[in-house]
Design a protein around this motif. Structure first.
Motif, PDB file in Angstrom:
ATOM      1  N   ASP A  40      35.221 -19.748 -40.023  1.00  0.00           N
ATOM      2  CA  ASP A  40      36.352 -19.351 -39.191  1.00  0.00           C
ATOM      3  C   ASP A  40      35.925 -18.472 -38.012  1.00  0.00           C
ATOM      4  N   PHE A  41      34.631 -18.252 -37.862  1.00  0.00           N
ATOM      5  CA  PHE A  41      34.125 -17.437 -36.759  1.00  0.00           C
ATOM      6  C   PHE A  41      33.512 -18.329 -35.682  1.00  0.00           C
ATOM      7  N   GLU A  42      33.471 -17.800 -34.462  1.00  0.00           N
ATOM      8  CA  GLU A  42      32.823 -18.484 -33.349  1.00  0.00           C
ATOM      9  C   GLU A  42      31.516 -17.788 -33.004  1.00  0.00           C
ATOM     10  N   CYS A  43      30.640 -18.523 -32.350  1.00  0.00           N
ATOM     11  CA  CYS A  43      29.337 -17.984 -31.971  1.00  0.00           C
ATOM     12  C   CYS A  43      29.087 -18.284 -30.491  1.00  0.00           C
ATOM     13  N   MET A  44      29.083 -17.245 -29.665  1.00  0.00           N
ATOM     14  CA  MET A  44      28.786 -17.414 -28.248  1.00  0.00           C
ATOM     15  C   MET A  44      27.328 -17.052 -27.997  1.00  0.00           C
ATOM     16  N   VAL A  45      26.606 -17.942 -27.313  1.00  0.00           N
ATOM     17  CA  VAL A  45      25.201 -17.711 -26.991  1.00  0.00           C
ATOM     18  C   VAL A  45      25.109 -17.451 -25.482  1.00  0.00           C
ATOM     19  N   GLU A  46      24.645 -16.252 -25.110  1.00  0.00           N
ATOM     20  CA  GLU A  46      24.543 -15.859 -23.706  1.00  0.00           C
ATOM     21  C   GLU A  46      23.078 -15.787 -23.281  1.00  0.00           C
ATOM     22  N   GLY A  47      22.744 -16.469 -22.186  1.00  0.00           N
ATOM     23  CA  GLY A  47      21.411 -16.349 -21.607  1.00  0.00           C
ATOM     24  C   GLY A  47      21.411 -15.308 -20.499  1.00  0.00           C
ATOM     25  N   HIS A  48      20.425 -14.397 -20.508  1.00  0.00           N
ATOM     26  CA  HIS A  48      20.287 -13.348 -19.491  1.00  0.00           C
ATOM     27  C   HIS A  48      18.878 -13.398 -18.897  1.00  0.00           C
ATOM     28  N   THR A  49      18.765 -13.213 -17.597  1.00  0.00           N
ATOM     29  CA  THR A  49      17.465 -13.202 -16.934  1.00  0.00           C
ATOM     30  C   THR A  49      17.264 -11.879 -16.195  1.00  0.00           C
ATOM     31  N   ASP A  50      16.046 -11.706 -15.622  1.00  0.00           N
ATOM     32  CA  ASP A  50      15.850 -10.576 -14.712  1.00  0.00           C
ATOM     33  C   ASP A  50      16.282 -11.018 -13.308  1.00  0.00           C
ATOM     34  N   ASN A  51      15.992 -10.215 -12.297  1.00  0.00           N
ATOM     35  CA  ASN A  51      16.466 -10.533 -10.951  1.00  0.00           C
ATOM     36  C   ASN A  51      15.392 -11.184 -10.066  1.00  0.00           C
ATOM     37  N   VAL A  90      12.884 -28.354 -11.659  1.00  0.00           N
ATOM     38  CA  VAL A  90      13.887 -28.485 -12.726  1.00  0.00           C
ATOM     39  C   VAL A  90      15.001 -27.454 -12.601  1.00  0.00           C
ATOM     40  N   LEU A  91      14.630 -26.232 -12.220  1.00  0.00           N
ATOM     41  CA  LEU A  91      15.582 -25.121 -12.184  1.00  0.00           C
ATOM     42  C   LEU A  91      15.961 -24.762 -10.745  1.00  0.00           C
ATOM     43  N   LEU A  92      17.256 -24.587 -10.517  1.00  0.00           N
ATOM     44  CA  LEU A  92      17.724 -24.232  -9.175  1.00  0.00           C
ATOM     45  C   LEU A  92      17.653 -22.736  -8.918  1.00  0.00           C
ATOM     46  N   ASP A  93      17.988 -21.928  -9.939  1.00  0.00           N
ATOM     47  CA  ASP A  93      18.011 -20.474  -9.783  1.00  0.00           C
ATOM     48  C   ASP A  93      18.145 -19.837 -11.166  1.00  0.00           C
ATOM     49  N   ASN A  94      18.344 -18.516 -11.197  1.00  0.00           N
ATOM     50  CA  ASN A  94      18.476 -17.803 -12.478  1.00  0.00           C
ATOM     51  C   ASN A  94      19.745 -18.204 -13.232  1.00  0.00           C
ATOM     52  N   ARG A 125      24.540 -15.964 -17.982  1.00  0.00           N
ATOM     53  CA  ARG A 125      24.958 -14.747 -17.270  1.00  0.00           C
ATOM     54  C   ARG A 125      24.005 -14.356 -16.148  1.00  0.00           C
ATOM     55  N   SER A 126      22.932 -15.156 -15.974  1.00  0.00           N
ATOM     56  CA  SER A 126      21.944 -14.897 -14.921  1.00  0.00           C
ATOM     57  C   SER A 126      21.411 -13.460 -15.035  1.00  0.00           C
ATOM     58  N   SER A 127      21.301 -12.761 -13.895  1.00  0.00           N
ATOM     59  CA  SER A 127      20.714 -11.405 -13.898  1.00  0.00           C
ATOM     60  C   SER A 127      21.761 -10.323 -13.690  1.00  0.00           C
ATOM     61  N   TYR A 128      23.041 -10.681 -13.823  1.00  0.00           N
ATOM     62  CA  TYR A 128      24.104  -9.790 -13.360  1.00  0.00           C
ATOM     63  C   TYR A 128      24.613  -8.792 -14.395  1.00  0.00           C
ATOM     64  N   ILE A 129      24.077  -8.836 -15.614  1.00  0.00           N
ATOM     65  CA  ILE A 129      24.442  -7.822 -16.619  1.00  0.00           C
ATOM     66  C   ILE A 129      23.151  -7.246 -17.199  1.00  0.00           C
ATOM     67  N   PRO A 130      22.383  -6.517 -16.393  1.00  0.00           N
ATOM     68  CA  PRO A 130      21.107  -5.975 -16.886  1.00  0.00           C
ATOM     69  C   PRO A 130      21.322  -4.805 -17.831  1.00  0.00           C
ATOM     70  N   LEU A 131      20.384  -4.642 -18.756  1.00  0.00           N
ATOM     71  CA  LEU A 131      20.414  -3.469 -19.636  1.00  0.00           C
ATOM     72  C   LEU A 131      19.891  -2.243 -18.907  1.00  0.00           C
ATOM     73  N   VAL A 132      18.886  -2.456 -18.047  1.00  0.00           N
ATOM     74  CA  VAL A 132      18.259  -1.375 -17.276  1.00  0.00           C
ATOM     75  C   VAL A 132      17.985  -1.894 -15.873  1.00  0.00           C
TER      76      VAL A 132
END
Length: 279
Positions: free
Chosen positions: A179-190, A197-201, A232-239
């Motif tokens: 009954d639970f959902e699982c969201m997988v978020e990818g995060h990169t640096d800037n 193959v890849l256009l951007d972050n 989420r690209s690089s827009y939610i950095p931890l530091v």
């Protein structure tokens, strides 16, 4: 002899003049004293008149207030039996609303308890000694943050064999909570990235999230209905991305395990509708 008489006459006149000046000075002093007293008395009189006006206004206010109180008492004494019955019904309705609110709070508490139980289970399954894996609760949901170097090679979105062992433990917990959902978020640096193959972050973060989702579903048996990939690209950095070590911290995948949002909001909507209908 004439000289003597003249001197005596002048002396008498001088003494008489001195006496008159002294009397005038005394009278002037007395007059000033009386004037000061008059001024003081005038000030006191004006003060008394002002106080009298204020007291008169206060008396008028008290009279009106007393009249209003008497009228209100009369209104209270005319409260009908029907009014008392309506009041009792209102109190009962408030009690029912309190019960419904308590049920909502109990539901939220239960959800929090389940969330904490999930955290305990995940920490037992995955292990908490690995510095590249962080498990905690944020805003009522379970957050699993896995460092980039544990999942992918640099600039790649292909899941490593080492990562599949960790994901297998996460999948075991997800499968135990259908009954639970699982969201997988990818995060990169800037640091910008672009190749054949890849256009951007953005592209890299989305492809990494979908790669994890495919492993969870195809290899580890998690229902696709529970899985949500997000980039989420690089827009939610931890530091700040100002050093290589900090950029490494920001390159991560976050797996969020949470109650199904639609079910949770359906429950809240139903309870709030009951509250508004007075049920």
């Amino acid at each position: 002899m004439k000289k003597v008489m003249l001197i005596m006459t002048l002396a008498a006149m001088t003494l008489t003049s001195c006496g008159s000046k002294k009397k005038i000075a005394d009278l002037e002093a007395k007059n000033k004293e009386i004037q000061d007293l008059l001024n003081t008395t005038t000030v006191k009189l004006n003060t008394c008149l002002t106080e009298k006006d204020a007291l008169a206004n206060q008396v008028d206010f008290l009279k009106k207030n007393n009249t209003d109180l008497i009228n209100n008492m009369g209104n209270l004494t005319t409260l009908t039996a029907k009014g008392a019955e309506n009041l009792e019904k209102s109190l009962e309705s408030l009690k029912e609303k309190d019960l419904k609110i308590n049920r909502l709070q109990d539901a939220l508490t239960k959800k929090d308890s389940v969330t904490l139980a999930l955290v305990t289970s995940l920490k037992r399954e995955v292990g908490i000694d690995d510095p590249d894996i962080n498990i905690n609760v944020e805003k009522g949901v379970v957050m699993i943050s896995i460092a980039d170097n544990l999942l992918f090679k640099s600039g790649s979105y292909e899941v490593s064999d080492k990562a599949k062992g960790v994901l297998a433990k996460v999948a075991k917990v997800i499968n135990s909570k259908p009954d639970f959902e699982c969201m997988v978020e990818g995060h990169t640096d800037n640091v910008p990235i672009k190749n054949a193959v890849l256009l951007d972050n953005w592209d890299l973060s989305v492809k990494r999230a979908t790669s994890i989702v495919r492993v969870l579903h195809k290899d580890l048996g998690v229902s696709p209905k529970q899985l949500i990939p997000a980039g989420r690209s690089s827009y939610i950095p931890l530091v700040d991305n100002d050093t290589p070590a900090n950029r490494a911290k920001n390159r991560r995948t976050r797996i969020i395990i949470m109650p199904k949002i639609d079910q949770f909001y359906d429950m809240l909507e139903k309870e709030m509708k009951n509250l508004s209908d007075g049920k």
